[in-house]
Design an enzyme around this catalytic site. Structure first.
Site, short mmCIF file in Angstrom:
data_model
loop_
_atom_site.label_atom_id
_atom_site.label_comp_id
_atom_site.label_asym_id
_atom_site.label_seq_id
_atom_site.Cartn_x
_atom_site.Cartn_y
_atom_site.Cartn_z
N LYS A 247 93.17 58.77 49.49
CA LYS A 247 91.81 59.02 49.94
C LYS A 247 91.83 59.43 51.41
CE LYS A 247 87.13 57.16 49.55
NZ LYS A 247 86.29 56.10 48.97
N GLU A 335 78.08 45.52 37.83
CA GLU A 335 76.81 44.86 38.14
C GLU A 335 76.39 43.88 37.05
OE1 GLU A 335 77.08 48.59 40.48
OE2 GLU A 335 77.31 48.14 38.34
N ARG A 363 71.44 48.73 36.54
CA ARG A 363 72.52 48.74 35.54
C ARG A 363 72.70 47.38 34.88
NH1 ARG A 363 76.37 53.08 37.07
NH2 ARG A 363 78.11 51.79 36.45
#
Length: 587
Positions: A247, A335, A363
């Site tokens: 990344k 979640e 969610r």
């Protein structure tokens, strides 16, 4: 900047005309272009830098847009956008009227699926692949690129579980960079780390799910990527390619500090150094007031625990993690699990502060209802990024929470108008409530520099008078009080901060409806089912016939832009509110 190759690429068909040996130079130009634009325009940097070679290889090998390519999560897709007809518009990324920071179906035929939340790509790509089977099209390719720790979410595994028992022509590319916005967590991270180190030789999870597994391979080795992708293109059935990427690849600071450079703000494109803000004085961000207050409370209440879903930095749960590492839990992009985990803790006498962005708590709706509210468990939901959040746009605006929470029995909902109110409701909540409470607060800085005041308990369900007036009254919730106060300067209208969306302060409302002919409600939530709707219900129930005007987010998805621009667009800026009140006063 010299982009002698990149400026010739308008669409992937142009890319496919290049010789393979030209692609590394194109990768360098594409990476430099992303850096140069994001340095001044801001946005998500690290994830897109990490997949430059993969992006080029996918569009080079596969016949997009006929072959369907999905990105998960969407902030990996800057390079994809630049190569698919949006190079000249890329400088408008995330700006009002410009292109979206995430793939968006209405924006381009190359954006096959809208993705702002994580872990959806495998299910969506599988749905597309099964649709191709039903249509008799067995040549079309369906590729899901899942990265930034999204593979660890339950929905991703649900998709893998289903795909493994189909003959779908599906290629899942696991972009493994060991980090989402914060470092990845959980047993799957350790498993993938062992795979990369060559330790995990047996019991391959993906093969156990009936996927043909390939890798891991270096995601920055273009010749290798091209070779493997061409081979996989000929293979039928579900396949998974494990790709290792870095990344922030190509910018030294972004590789070294992957959390900061996920979305670094403005920086110097040549040196990578962050542009220092003019002053660090003034109010803190609401999330930091939350995080620091949580530590303060945890020092005196050993039952307090903190839970977040892959957002320790974004919610500032990082402060509790540092102060009490055994009492703070990052569960990853999960979640649903975060909410039910909190419920389980609450059954045992712990006091869980479950900090999740408003848009992401959606969610876990079933878990909120069945696992928390139905059982009347005192989970404290802290909804960061409530209201309009700005440049992340429609997938990230927290403008539905008042509506989706208000209909749930046993739920208390509070919107602090400033940082002191946030601290005090947190203090009140940990003293012992009989059921769950949701505290919703916005993204960005607060209003008060001297916010660290002694705690005071807040009486549940009680609003506050902010200013008296004649005939017209404005009822606001949360930080909308600031815009209303500005709007009402030298106007003879009253202003109340109702504070609680549920339960409503009905005693106060009776007084208001008896003393004012026109009631105007203001909220940064959908007008459908929100605070204003609650006031309308109150009026209907008690047979009041006052004029009621509801100001809030209209029944549409609001695009990306600066918060001020968006408030102006939906009529929630001070000037727009003032115009409404002035018109009512004249009528």
């Amino acid at each position: 900047m010299q982009n002698h190759l990149l400026h010739t690429i308008n669409f992937p068909e142009d890319l496919r005309k290049l010789a393979p040996e030209d692609l590394p130079e194109l990768a360098k130009e594409l990476r430099d272009y992303i850096i140069s634009v994001v340095a001044t325009k801001e946005g998500h940097l690290g994830a897109s830098l990490g997949v430059v070679e993969l992006t080029i290889a996918l569009h080079y090998v596969f016949n997009t847009p006929e072959d369907l390519l999905l990105w998960d999560v969407g902030h990996q897709a800057y390079g994809h956008k630049i190569l698919t007809g949006r190079r000249e518009q890329f400088h408008t990324n995330r700006e009002w009227g410009g292109i979206s920071g995430f793939p968006k179906r209405s924006e381009s035929i190359y954006d096959t699926f809208g993705v702002g939340h994580a872990s959806t790509s495998i299910s969506a790509a599988l749905g597309m692949a099964l649709a191709s089977n039903l249509k008799g099209d067995h040549q079309k390719q369906h590729i899901a690129v899942i990265g930034d720790a999204s593979i660890a979410a339950g929905m991703a595994f649900e998709g893998l579980n289903h795909a493994g028992v189909t003959d779908a022509n599906l290629l899942v590319i696991l972009n493994d960079n060991a980090i989402g916005i914060d470092p990845s967590v959980g047993a799957l991270k350790h498993y993938l780390t062992n795979v990369k180190k060559g330790i995990q030789k047996e019991n391959n999870i993906m093969e156990a799910l009936n996927f043909d597994y390939y890798g891991p391979i270096d995601g920055h080795d273009l010749p290798k990527l091209l070779k493997v992708l061409k081979r996989l293109k000929t293979k039928k059935g579900p396949k998974l390619l494990h790709v290792i990427t870095t990344k922030g690849k190509g910018l030294k600071q972004a590789e070294a500090d992957q959390v900061t450079y996920h979305a670094p703000g403005k920086f110097d494109a040549k040196t990578g150094e962050l542009v220092q803000k003019t002053s660090s004085d003034g109010p803190l961000k609401y999330q930091d007031v939350f995080g620091l207050t949580l530590v303060e409370l945890a020092k005196t209440n050993e039952n307090i625990v903190g839970i977040t879903a892959a957002m320790p930095t974004g919610t500032s749960m990082k402060y509790l993690m540092k102060a009490f590492p055994d009492r703070a839990f990052d569960v990853g992009i999960a979640e649903q699990h975060a909410v039910t985990l909190s419920a389980g803790m609450a059954t045992q006498g712990l006091i869980p502060f479950c900090a999740i962005y408003s848009t992401f708590l959606q969610r876990a709706y079933d878990q909120i209802i069945h696992d928390v509210a139905l059982q009347k468990l005192p989970v404290i939901f802290c909804l960061d990024r409530a209201g309009l959040v700005g440049k992340d746009g429609a997938t990230h605006h927290g403008v539905f929470d008042l509506s989706y929470l208000r209909c749930i029995p046993n739920m208390t909902i509070f919107a602090p108008r400033n940082e002191i109110e946030l601290r005090n409701i947190m203090y009140t909540a940990q003293q012992g409530l009989e059921g769950p409470i949701a505290i919703r607060y916005p993204r960005g800085k607060g209003l008060i520099s001297d916010w660290k005041q002694p705690f005071e308990s807040i009486e549940i369900g009680k609003g506050q008078l902010l200013r008296l007036g004649k005939s017209v009254v404005v009822l606001s919730v949360g930080t909308m009080a600031e815009n209303v106060s500005e709007a009402l300067e030298d106007l003879p209208a009253a202003h109340y901060d109702m504070r609680f969306i549920k339960p409503l302060d009905e005693d106060l409302l009776h007084d208001i409806f008896k003393n004012y002919t026109t009631v105007i409600t203001v909220e940064d939530n959908s007008v459908k089912g929100g605070f204003g709707a609650a006031i309308l219900e109150f009026a209907a129930t008690h047979d009041y016939h006052n004029t009621i005007k509801v100001l809030g987010i209209p029944d549409t998805f609001v695009n990306h832009g600066e918060v001020g621009e968006l408030q102006d667009f939906v009529g929630l800026d001070a000037e727009s509110i003032r115009a409404v009140v002035s018109q009512v006063l004249q009528d």
